[in-house]
Design a protein around this motif. Sequence first.
Motif, PDB file in Angstrom:
ATOM      1  N   ASP A  59       0.832  -1.207   0.000  1.00  0.00           N
ATOM      2  CA  ASP A  59       0.000   0.000   0.000  1.00  0.00           C
ATOM      3  C   ASP A  59       0.868   1.259   0.000  1.00  0.00           C
ATOM      4  N   PHE A  60       0.218   2.390   0.023  1.00  0.00           N
ATOM      5  CA  PHE A  60       0.940   3.664  -0.067  1.00  0.00           C
ATOM      6  C   PHE A  60       1.069   4.354   1.284  1.00  0.00           C
ATOM      7  N   MET A  61       1.161   3.578   2.341  1.00  0.00           N
ATOM      8  CA  MET A  61       1.375   4.144   3.675  1.00  0.00           C
ATOM      9  C   MET A  61       2.860   4.404   3.873  1.00  0.00           C
ATOM     10  N   PRO A  62       3.208   5.376   4.740  1.00  0.00           N
ATOM     11  CA  PRO A  62       4.636   5.583   5.043  1.00  0.00           C
ATOM     12  C   PRO A  62       5.258   4.304   5.585  1.00  0.00           C
ATOM     13  N   ARG A  63       6.518   4.075   5.284  1.00  0.00           N
ATOM     14  CA  ARG A  63       7.244   2.883   5.713  1.00  0.00           C
ATOM     15  C   ARG A  63       7.846   3.109   7.096  1.00  0.00           C
ATOM     16  N   LEU A  64       7.514   2.239   8.031  1.00  0.00           N
ATOM     17  CA  LEU A  64       8.050   2.317   9.388  1.00  0.00           C
ATOM     18  C   LEU A  64       9.477   1.796   9.395  1.00  0.00           C
ATOM     19  N   GLN A  65      10.374   2.514  10.038  1.00  0.00           N
ATOM     20  CA  GLN A  65      11.765   2.123  10.167  1.00  0.00           C
ATOM     21  C   GLN A  65      11.998   1.575  11.573  1.00  0.00           C
ATOM     22  N   PRO A  66      13.125   0.910  11.821  1.00  0.00           N
ATOM     23  CA  PRO A  66      13.389   0.376  13.165  1.00  0.00           C
ATOM     24  C   PRO A  66      13.381   1.475  14.234  1.00  0.00           C
ATOM     25  N   ALA A  67      12.870   1.132  15.394  1.00  0.00           N
ATOM     26  CA  ALA A  67      12.773   2.088  16.499  1.00  0.00           C
ATOM     27  C   ALA A  67      14.156   2.431  17.031  1.00  0.00           C
ATOM     28  N   GLY A  74       7.878   6.162  -4.722  1.00  0.00           N
ATOM     29  CA  GLY A  74       7.340   7.152  -5.645  1.00  0.00           C
ATOM     30  C   GLY A  74       6.865   8.425  -4.981  1.00  0.00           C
ATOM     31  N   HIS A  75       7.035   8.563  -3.668  1.00  0.00           N
ATOM     32  CA  HIS A  75       6.604   9.752  -2.943  1.00  0.00           C
ATOM     33  C   HIS A  75       7.783  10.327  -2.170  1.00  0.00           C
ATOM     34  N   SER A  76       7.615  11.550  -1.644  1.00  0.00           N
ATOM     35  CA  SER A  76       8.652  12.155  -0.813  1.00  0.00           C
ATOM     36  C   SER A  76       7.986  13.008   0.263  1.00  0.00           C
ATOM     37  N   PHE A  77       8.693  13.213   1.349  1.00  0.00           N
ATOM     38  CA  PHE A  77       8.236  14.093   2.414  1.00  0.00           C
ATOM     39  C   PHE A  77       8.930  15.434   2.230  1.00  0.00           C
ATOM     40  N   HIS A  78       8.242  16.521   2.512  1.00  0.00           N
ATOM     41  CA  HIS A  78       8.874  17.840   2.506  1.00  0.00           C
ATOM     42  C   HIS A  78       8.219  18.697   3.579  1.00  0.00           C
ATOM     43  N   LEU A  79       8.997  19.609   4.130  1.00  0.00           N
ATOM     44  CA  LEU A  79       8.491  20.500   5.167  1.00  0.00           C
ATOM     45  C   LEU A  79       7.787  21.669   4.521  1.00  0.00           C
ATOM     46  N   GLU A  80       6.695  22.093   5.115  1.00  0.00           N
ATOM     47  CA  GLU A  80       5.975  23.276   4.641  1.00  0.00           C
ATOM     48  C   GLU A  80       6.293  24.414   5.601  1.00  0.00           C
ATOM     49  N   LEU A  81       6.768  25.517   5.068  1.00  0.00           N
ATOM     50  CA  LEU A  81       7.093  26.662   5.890  1.00  0.00           C
ATOM     51  C   LEU A  81       5.820  27.372   6.323  1.00  0.00           C
TER      52      LEU A  81
END
Length: 68
Positions: free
Chosen positions: A21-29, A59-66
């Motif tokens: 699915d297109f959910m964010p991928r969880l990384q190790p804690a 296919g997606h990216s995270f970016h900060l919104e000012l």
Amino acid sequence: TVVEKLVNDLLGVCQILSADDFMPRLQPAVGVGGFLGGCNASGEDLVCHLLVPLKPPPGHSFHLELGT
């Protein structure tokens, strides 16, 4: 670090179940702070702080919104 291993095992199962699915991928804690900084023992309660980083789905990216 038994709690950290348990959380990472749980995250691994979540990664397998959400692989298509297109959910964010969880990384190790990652433990935040040491025993004194990241965990607080008061009475019978023990509180540990774990950070779970997220990676964007393929296919997606995270970016900060000012300004938010």
